[in-house]
Design a protein around this motif. Structure first.
Motif, PDB file in Angstrom:
ATOM      1  N   TYR A  21       0.924  -1.046  -0.021  1.00 51.38           N
ATOM      2  CA  TYR A  21      -0.042   0.106  -0.189  1.00 51.38           C
ATOM      3  C   TYR A  21       0.790   1.089  -0.147  1.00 51.38           C
ATOM      4  CZ  TYR A  21      -3.837  -3.173   1.248  1.00 51.38           C
ATOM      5  OH  TYR A  21      -4.724  -4.125   1.071  1.00 51.38           O
ATOM      6  N   LYS A  22       1.741   1.306   0.743  1.00 51.06           N
ATOM      7  CA  LYS A  22       2.938   2.533   0.693  1.00 51.06           C
ATOM      8  C   LYS A  22       3.268   2.966  -0.742  1.00 51.06           C
ATOM      9  CE  LYS A  22       7.104   4.105   2.799  1.00 51.06           C
ATOM     10  NZ  LYS A  22       8.119   3.819   3.757  1.00 51.06           N
ATOM     11  N   LYS A  23       3.856   1.565  -1.634  1.00 44.81           N
ATOM     12  CA  LYS A  23       4.235   1.856  -2.724  1.00 44.81           C
ATOM     13  C   LYS A  23       3.112   2.291  -3.486  1.00 44.81           C
ATOM     14  CE  LYS A  23       7.377   1.286  -6.163  1.00 44.81           C
ATOM     15  NZ  LYS A  23       8.760   2.082  -6.195  1.00 44.81           N
ATOM     16  N   SER A  24       1.994   1.778  -3.482  1.00 43.78           N
ATOM     17  CA  SER A  24       0.917   2.304  -4.378  1.00 43.78           C
ATOM     18  C   SER A  24       0.486   3.667  -4.162  1.00 43.78           C
ATOM     19  CB  SER A  24      -0.403   1.460  -3.936  1.00 43.78           C
ATOM     20  OG  SER A  24      -1.624   1.769  -4.591  1.00 43.78           O
ATOM     21  N   GLU A  25       0.567   4.258  -2.993  1.00 44.76           N
ATOM     22  CA  GLU A  25       0.545   5.561  -2.421  1.00 44.76           C
ATOM     23  C   GLU A  25       1.513   6.266  -3.185  1.00 44.76           C
ATOM     24  OE1 GLU A  25      -0.892   8.431   1.218  1.00 44.76           O
ATOM     25  OE2 GLU A  25       0.959   6.681   1.509  1.00 44.76           O
ATOM     26  N   GLU A  26       2.639   6.009  -3.243  1.00 38.64           N
ATOM     27  CA  GLU A  26       3.800   6.787  -3.775  1.00 38.64           C
ATOM     28  C   GLU A  26       3.484   6.743  -5.366  1.00 38.64           C
ATOM     29  OE1 GLU A  26       7.461   4.657  -2.952  1.00 38.64           O
ATOM     30  OE2 GLU A  26       7.348   5.298  -0.592  1.00 38.64           O
ATOM     31  N   LEU A  27       3.124   5.754  -6.011  1.00 37.15           N
ATOM     32  CA  LEU A  27       2.900   5.733  -7.598  1.00 37.15           C
ATOM     33  C   LEU A  27       1.921   6.663  -7.914  1.00 37.15           C
ATOM     34  CD1 LEU A  27       3.741   2.103  -7.773  1.00 37.15           C
ATOM     35  CD2 LEU A  27       5.180   3.929  -8.999  1.00 37.15           C
ATOM     36  N   LEU A  28       0.719   6.594  -7.110  1.00 37.73           N
ATOM     37  CA  LEU A  28      -0.356   7.441  -7.473  1.00 37.73           C
ATOM     38  C   LEU A  28      -0.399   9.009  -7.230  1.00 37.73           C
ATOM     39  CD1 LEU A  28      -3.115   4.889  -5.982  1.00 37.73           C
ATOM     40  CD2 LEU A  28      -2.976   5.549  -8.578  1.00 37.73           C
ATOM     41  N   ASN A  29       0.562   9.142  -6.175  1.00 43.68           N
ATOM     42  CA  ASN A  29       0.996  10.565  -5.936  1.00 43.68           C
ATOM     43  C   ASN A  29       1.918  11.167  -7.168  1.00 43.68           C
ATOM     44  OD1 ASN A  29      -0.775  11.221  -3.642  1.00 43.68           O
ATOM     45  ND2 ASN A  29       0.865  10.211  -2.248  1.00 43.68           N
ATOM     46  N   MET A  30       2.660  10.246  -7.616  1.00 45.39           N
ATOM     47  CA  MET A  30       3.517  10.706  -8.806  1.00 45.39           C
ATOM     48  C   MET A  30       2.695  11.093  -9.919  1.00 45.39           C
ATOM     49  SD  MET A  30       6.740   7.868  -7.993  1.00 45.39           S
ATOM     50  CE  MET A  30       7.936   8.333  -9.222  1.00 45.39           C
TER      51      MET A  30
ATOM     52  N   SER B 133      -8.889  13.298 -12.809  1.00 41.14           N
ATOM     53  CA  SER B 133      -9.711  12.878 -11.525  1.00 41.14           C
ATOM     54  C   SER B 133      -9.742  11.371 -11.211  1.00 41.14           C
ATOM     55  CB  SER B 133     -11.189  13.127 -11.665  1.00 41.14           C
ATOM     56  OG  SER B 133     -11.550  12.594 -12.953  1.00 41.14           O
ATOM     57  N   ASN B 134      -9.423  10.530 -12.092  1.00 40.04           N
ATOM     58  CA  ASN B 134      -9.247   9.014 -11.908  1.00 40.04           C
ATOM     59  C   ASN B 134      -8.032   8.727 -10.722  1.00 40.04           C
ATOM     60  OD1 ASN B 134     -11.384   8.486 -13.952  1.00 40.04           O
ATOM     61  ND2 ASN B 134     -10.368   6.675 -14.056  1.00 40.04           N
ATOM     62  N   ILE B 135      -6.970   9.558 -10.877  1.00 41.63           N
ATOM     63  CA  ILE B 135      -5.960   9.456  -9.814  1.00 41.63           C
ATOM     64  C   ILE B 135      -6.489   9.467  -8.410  1.00 41.63           C
ATOM     65  CG2 ILE B 135      -3.735  10.165  -8.984  1.00 41.63           C
ATOM     66  CD1 ILE B 135      -3.492  11.713 -11.686  1.00 41.63           C
ATOM     67  N   TYR B 136      -7.355  10.579  -8.286  1.00 40.30           N
ATOM     68  CA  TYR B 136      -8.047  10.651  -6.825  1.00 40.30           C
ATOM     69  C   TYR B 136      -8.972   9.618  -6.585  1.00 40.30           C
ATOM     70  CZ  TYR B 136      -5.687  14.823  -8.131  1.00 40.30           C
ATOM     71  OH  TYR B 136      -4.391  15.650  -8.264  1.00 40.30           O
TER      72      TYR B 136
END
Length: 252
Positions: free
Chosen positions: A180-189, A198-201
């Motif tokens: 989940y940490k890596k997922s959050e990093e990638l989506l924030n990138m 909007s799909n990112i959020y």
């Protein structure tokens, strides 16, 4: 005689240049039509892109035409075909994207499309086979992130798509482990590259639901609803808004 030969050569060169110019314009027009079809989810336009390219002589020798065609099939599979036709449509997207990559291994957009198509196809396979497909998915998406130039507007959007795909993979796929940490990093990138998508959020909202942070999830869904659409992805935004509204109802 020498003068006539010179005139003939000049005319021939001019004809060849005009032919190349026409071909380039045709590719650009088809790519533009694809973007319009995706923006509006226009069935006629996306079918025209597919039919026109497949009717073009030697389209299978042109990496750009193959890339646009693969993209059209990927998008067509999302909203343009019945459920029983989706797997076949995604297979075509993968096939044409991989053909484009054979001609140009540094084609970042084609690499993203190949990975995204594999990601879609995995849902139609058994658990064991879908796990084996993850290797190809990771390879294509990682290559897309490396190859795509964020200083180019089109490539920046596809790099954003690749970051989202990688973020979802780390969030949703249990093998080797949820990250989940890596997922959050990638989506924030992805959000850093294209903050008005909007799909990112929406995907961040789903991530926070998984981690149990309902406050953050609510913030993300509310952001989707309050923001305007990316100009190239209007219908995608409208769908994201509806989904976010449904998720907010569940959180009440």
């Amino acid at each position: 005689m020498g003068r006539l030969k010179w005139i003939f050569m000049v005319t021939l060169v001019a004809l060849l240049l005009s032919t190349f110019s026409f071909a380039e314009v045709k590719v650009q027009d088809l790519n533009k039509m694809f973007y319009e079809a995706r923006r509006d989810r226009d069935m006629n336009k996306i079918q025209n892109v597919i039919k026109t390219i497949e009717a073009t002589s030697n389209f299978d020798k042109d990496t750009t035409l193959l890339t646009v065609l693969a993209d059209a099939y990927l998008e067509y599979g999302l909203w343009g075909v019945s459920d029983k036709e989706k797997e076949r449509t995604y297979e075509k997207a993968r096939q044409y994207a991989e053909m484009a990559l054979k001609l140009d291994p540094k084609n970042g957009r084609a690499s993203y499309i190949a990975g995204a198509a594999i990601g879609r196809l995995a849902q139609y396979k058994g658990i064991v086979q879908s796990l084996f497909m993850l290797g190809d998915f990771d390879r294509y998406i990682d290559n897309a992130i490396k190859l795509l130039n964020e200083n180019d507007e089109e490539q920046r959007l596809y790099k954003t798509f690749a970051y989202i795909a990688a973020g979802m993979r780390n969030r949703d796929v249990p093998w080797p482990l949820y990250n989940y940490k890596k997922s959050e990093e990638l989506l924030n990138m992805a959000a850093k590259l294209t903050p008005n998508y909007s799909n990112i959020y929406l995907e961040l909202g789903y991530l926070y639901l998984k981690t149990g942070d309902k406050t953050k999830a609510k913030e993300m869904f509310e952001k989707v609803i309050s923001m305007g659409p990316h100009p190239w992805l209007v219908k995608t935004h409208e769908e994201a808004v509806k989904t976010a509204q449904e998720e907010l109802k569940k959180l009440k």
